[in-house]
Design a protein around this motif. Structure first.
Motif, PDB file in Angstrom:
ATOM      1  N   UNK A 153      37.115   9.806  37.893  1.00  0.00           N
ATOM      2  CA  UNK A 153      37.418   9.745  36.473  1.00  0.00           C
ATOM      3  C   UNK A 153      36.155   9.571  35.641  1.00  0.00           C
ATOM      4  N   UNK A 154      35.231   8.750  36.124  1.00  0.00           N
ATOM      5  CA  UNK A 154      33.980   8.565  35.374  1.00  0.00           C
ATOM      6  C   UNK A 154      33.100   9.819  35.456  1.00  0.00           C
ATOM      7  N   UNK A 155      33.177  10.538  36.566  1.00  0.00           N
ATOM      8  CA  UNK A 155      32.464  11.809  36.662  1.00  0.00           C
ATOM      9  C   UNK A 155      33.042  12.819  35.684  1.00  0.00           C
ATOM     10  N   UNK A 156      34.375  12.888  35.638  1.00  0.00           N
ATOM     11  CA  UNK A 156      35.033  13.822  34.726  1.00  0.00           C
ATOM     12  C   UNK A 156      34.675  13.524  33.276  1.00  0.00           C
ATOM     13  N   UNK A 157      34.670  12.240  32.907  1.00  0.00           N
ATOM     14  CA  UNK A 157      34.323  11.881  31.530  1.00  0.00           C
ATOM     15  C   UNK A 157      32.873  12.258  31.217  1.00  0.00           C
ATOM     16  N   UNK A 158      31.979  12.009  32.172  1.00  0.00           N
ATOM     17  CA  UNK A 158      30.573  12.344  31.945  1.00  0.00           C
ATOM     18  C   UNK A 158      30.382  13.849  31.808  1.00  0.00           C
ATOM     19  N   UNK A 159      31.097  14.622  32.599  1.00  0.00           N
ATOM     20  CA  UNK A 159      31.021  16.078  32.477  1.00  0.00           C
ATOM     21  C   UNK A 159      31.518  16.529  31.105  1.00  0.00           C
ATOM     22  N   UNK A 160      32.629  15.949  30.663  1.00  0.00           N
ATOM     23  CA  UNK A 160      33.151  16.295  29.342  1.00  0.00           C
ATOM     24  C   UNK A 160      32.149  15.931  28.250  1.00  0.00           C
ATOM     25  N   UNK A 161      31.500  14.796  28.407  1.00  0.00           N
ATOM     26  CA  UNK A 161      30.499  14.368  27.421  1.00  0.00           C
ATOM     27  C   UNK A 161      29.319  15.334  27.375  1.00  0.00           C
ATOM     28  N   UNK A 162      29.072  16.016  28.493  1.00  0.00           N
ATOM     29  CA  UNK A 162      27.988  17.008  28.545  1.00  0.00           C
ATOM     30  C   UNK A 162      28.443  18.384  28.064  1.00  0.00           C
ATOM     31  N   UNK A 163      29.663  18.464  27.576  1.00  0.00           N
ATOM     32  CA  UNK A 163      30.157  19.713  27.009  1.00  0.00           C
ATOM     33  C   UNK A 163      30.872  20.620  27.987  1.00  0.00           C
ATOM     34  N   UNK A 164      31.170  20.110  29.195  1.00  0.00           N
ATOM     35  CA  UNK A 164      31.844  20.919  30.194  1.00  0.00           C
ATOM     36  C   UNK A 164      33.361  20.838  30.036  1.00  0.00           C
ATOM     37  N   UNK A 165      34.045  21.945  30.331  1.00  0.00           N
ATOM     38  CA  UNK A 165      35.491  21.907  30.488  1.00  0.00           C
ATOM     39  C   UNK A 165      35.780  21.400  31.898  1.00  0.00           C
ATOM     40  N   UNK A 166      36.769  20.522  32.025  1.00  0.00           N
ATOM     41  CA  UNK A 166      37.007  19.846  33.298  1.00  0.00           C
ATOM     42  C   UNK A 166      38.490  19.888  33.639  1.00  0.00           C
ATOM     43  N   UNK A 167      38.783  20.235  34.895  1.00  0.00           N
ATOM     44  CA  UNK A 167      40.128  20.088  35.432  1.00  0.00           C
ATOM     45  C   UNK A 167      40.044  19.106  36.590  1.00  0.00           C
ATOM     46  N   UNK A 168      40.922  18.121  36.599  1.00  0.00           N
ATOM     47  CA  UNK A 168      40.927  17.124  37.665  1.00  0.00           C
ATOM     48  C   UNK A 168      42.228  17.241  38.445  1.00  0.00           C
ATOM     49  N   UNK A 169      42.152  16.890  39.721  1.00  0.00           N
ATOM     50  CA  UNK A 169      43.356  16.869  40.536  1.00  0.00           C
ATOM     51  C   UNK A 169      43.671  15.440  40.941  1.00  0.00           C
TER      52      UNK A 169
END
Length: 295
Positions: A13-29
């Motif tokens: 979850x913290x990786x996903x948030x950091x990716x989003x903060x870097x402007x990435x679109x993220x899908x998590x499972x």
């Protein structure tokens, strides 16, 4: 879009948030619970997925343009070690199959600082030999096996493997009574008005606050170029128990000796990563989080 398996767990979850903060679109499972922590609401797409289901895993590629995978999904061993290894190996193989099929740019996978157990040199850096010793836990044994399985599976595919030797990570979403890290139970005792057993001031070792670990992984996934396949992911400094006790205004006992910690020179050189939280800041952030969340 970057796929994070196990993306509603602590590190995921913290990786996903950091990716989003870097402007990435993220899908998590997530396999069972798809409850989204507040800091991820509106930031990611959530897919319920059993990563051991190869067909369902590959179908994600029909719905999303996945350009990178961070494979963090895993299970907790029960009484049958073979069943545990079978489950987590199946998940790994399906993730690798997806990476090759979709032609993603990078495939990052969780290993562990436990692979260094038995190595007397400190701090632990990626270039030192991994000792051939008996390992204390099935999870560490699997993580050690993950490394060559991943690098060999991706050879010639054009997919860049990124082995994440993740340090002793704690923070929001971790089981507050976790047997794998003493910090959340220690904080829990203080929050419940109890006086935890005094810590030895100089004891300690590797430690990383979860938002920092997530940001390090996100930087490895988005860096223009990486010079290595294997990276330590942690704070790069040992946590002395006196720091934790001081942050919570608890007494310490004199004495103790620090355990080894991870050297993050590679991570820092290739991504510019610097931890955002020192011990006092991490404890304050975590206490604030726990005031409104069970874990």
């Amino acid at each position: 879009m970057i796929l994070v398996t196990g993306g509603l767990g602590m590190i995921g979850a913290h990786t996903a948030r950091a990716l989003a903060d870097l402007g990435q679109q993220v899908v998590v499972t997530a396999h069972r619970s798809t409850a989204v922590p507040s800091f991820l609401e509106g930031e990611v797409v959530v897919e319920q997925l059993d990563v051991t289901d190869r067909s369902a895993f590959l179908e994600l590629g029909e719905r999303y343009d996945v350009t990178g995978i961070v494979h963090l999904a895993g299970s907790i061993p029960g009484d049958d070690p073979v069943a545990y290894f079978r489950t987590d190996t199946a998940g790994l193989f399906n993730a690798l199959d997806a990476a090759r099929t979709w032609g993603v740019r990078r495939f990052a996978v969780a290993s562990s600082l436990g692979v260094y157990i038995g190595q007397g040199e400190s701090p632990w850096h990626e270039g030192i030999p991994l000792p051939a010793v008996e390992l204390p836990h099935l999870i560490i044994a699997f993580k050690k096996a993950v490394e060559p399985l991943t690098t060999h599976a991706l050879q010639g595919s054009g997919v860049q493997p990124v082995i994440l030797r993740i340090g002793s990570t704690w923070g929001p979403l971790m089981d507050p009574e976790s047997p794998f890290n003493f910090v959340p139970p220690y904080v829990s005792a203080v929050l419940q008005g109890e006086t935890p057993d005094p810590l030895y001031a100089e004891d300690g070792g590797d430690s990383c606050y979860a938002p920092d670990a997530g940001r390090a992984i996100a930087l490895l996934m988005t860096a223009d170029a990486l010079n290595h396949e294997t990276y330590n992911v942690s704070s790069g400094r040992p946590l002395a128990h006196r720091e934790l006790a001081d942050a919570l205004q608890q007494p310490c006992k004199s004495g103790g000796q620090a355990n080894p910690h991870l050297d993050i020179s590679r991570l820092r050189a290739d991504t510019g990563f610097v931890p955002e939280y020192d011990t006092a800041q991490a404890v304050a952030h975590y206490v604030a989080w726990r005031s409104g969340n069970a874990r």
